[in-house]
Design an enzyme around this catalytic site. Structure first.
Site, PDB file in Angstrom:
ATOM      1  N   CYS A  88      -1.172   0.335  13.219  1.00 26.06           N
ATOM      2  CA  CYS A  88      -0.574   0.726  12.039  1.00 26.06           C
ATOM      3  C   CYS A  88      -1.749   1.416  11.273  1.00 26.06           C
ATOM      4  O   CYS A  88      -2.575   0.645  11.133  1.00 26.06           O
ATOM      5  CB  CYS A  88       0.527  -0.030  11.431  1.00 26.06           C
ATOM      6  SG  CYS A  88       1.396   0.612   9.814  1.00 26.06           S
ATOM      7  N   CYS A 147       5.744  -6.966   5.203  1.00 19.25           N
ATOM      8  CA  CYS A 147       5.966  -6.393   6.728  1.00 19.25           C
ATOM      9  C   CYS A 147       6.385  -7.401   7.593  1.00 19.25           C
ATOM     10  O   CYS A 147       5.701  -8.721   7.333  1.00 19.25           O
ATOM     11  CB  CYS A 147       4.643  -5.804   7.603  1.00 19.25           C
ATOM     12  SG  CYS A 147       5.019  -5.192   8.982  1.00 19.25           S
ATOM     13  N   THR A 184       7.106  -7.295  10.998  1.00 20.89           N
ATOM     14  CA  THR A 184       6.975  -7.116  12.366  1.00 20.89           C
ATOM     15  C   THR A 184       5.528  -7.212  12.915  1.00 20.89           C
ATOM     16  O   THR A 184       4.439  -7.147  12.367  1.00 20.89           O
ATOM     17  CB  THR A 184       6.968  -5.578  12.542  1.00 20.89           C
ATOM     18  OG1 THR A 184       8.191  -5.075  11.986  1.00 20.89           O
ATOM     19  CG2 THR A 184       6.943  -5.308  14.068  1.00 20.89           C
TER      20      THR A 184
END
Length: 212
Positions: free
Chosen positions: A33, A51, A53
């Site tokens: 990312c 986040c 994830t």
């Protein structure tokens, strides 16, 4: 042969967010990312301190490998959701060709920092959840615009994206990895009730229903 770094391929499950909520889908979660490196030590100072994830690591796979893995767990015509991490760092026309050619329909979840080529965009349902201010968003449009509330960046608000070209607009609470945060839910409900225009509430159905 081009390869892609894939964190996981899983499903079938149900999409939990936006206009596709409740629809059966398979997921291809890409590693990597550009908003956070995935390490706990840097999360608080990243563009995504909320986040939920895990996209660190992953396996190198060709388009053929990805199609075969999806066919093993799915069925003809399944929706495949491309997520991450940030999938636009890797998804290209060759992969889209392979997936569409195998009979899948496609959706992508992106932070909006990287443009999607027109030939790829035409074959994707695009969900934009902005992680940068509108002036820095690289997309021209999206299908679902999903703004997290309250966003840690004060420049990212529903009002700031009110005129961004989108087929549907959603506010979604910032939640934990597994659970819903009551204060964030209340803020998102208030926003959906009070914002002008057609803003709707997205509630992460998969967390409410405990869908893996």
């Amino acid at each position: 042969m081009r390869t892609y770094v894939v964190k996981s391929i899983f499903g079938p499950t149900l999409q939990g967010e936006g206009s596709l909520a409740g629809r059966r889908t398979l997921f291809v979660r890409f590693a990597g990312c550009n908003a956070w490196d995935g390490r706990a030590s840097s999360k608080a100072t990243s563009l995504c301190p909320y986040c939920d994830t895990d996209f660190l690591g992953g396996e190198r796979m060709s388009a053929v490998d990805i199609v075969e893995r999806l066919r093993a767990i799915g069925r003809d015509g399944d929706l495949v959701t491309l997520s991450g991490g940030e999938p636009t760092l890797q998804v290209d026309s060759a992969l889209v060709d392979a997936l569409v050619g195998a009979g899948f329909t496609l959706a992508i979840e992106t932070n909006g920092t990287k443009a999607i080529p027109a030939d790829v965009r035409a074959r994707l349902h695009v969900t934009l959840s902005p992680k940068v201010p509108r002036v820095d968003v690289a997309l021209d449009d999206c299908d679902d615009l999903k703004v997290l509330v309250p966003h840690p960046n004060p420049a990212i608000t529903p009002e700031a994206f009110a005129t961004f070209p989108a087929r549907s607009r959603w506010v979604q609470p910032v939640n934990g990895v597994d659970d819903l945060d009551a204060a964030s839910v209340a803020r998102a409900v208030e926003a959906a009730m009070s914002l002008p225009g057609d803003w709707r509430l997205s509630m992460q159905l998969h967390k409410i229903a405990r869908i893996p």
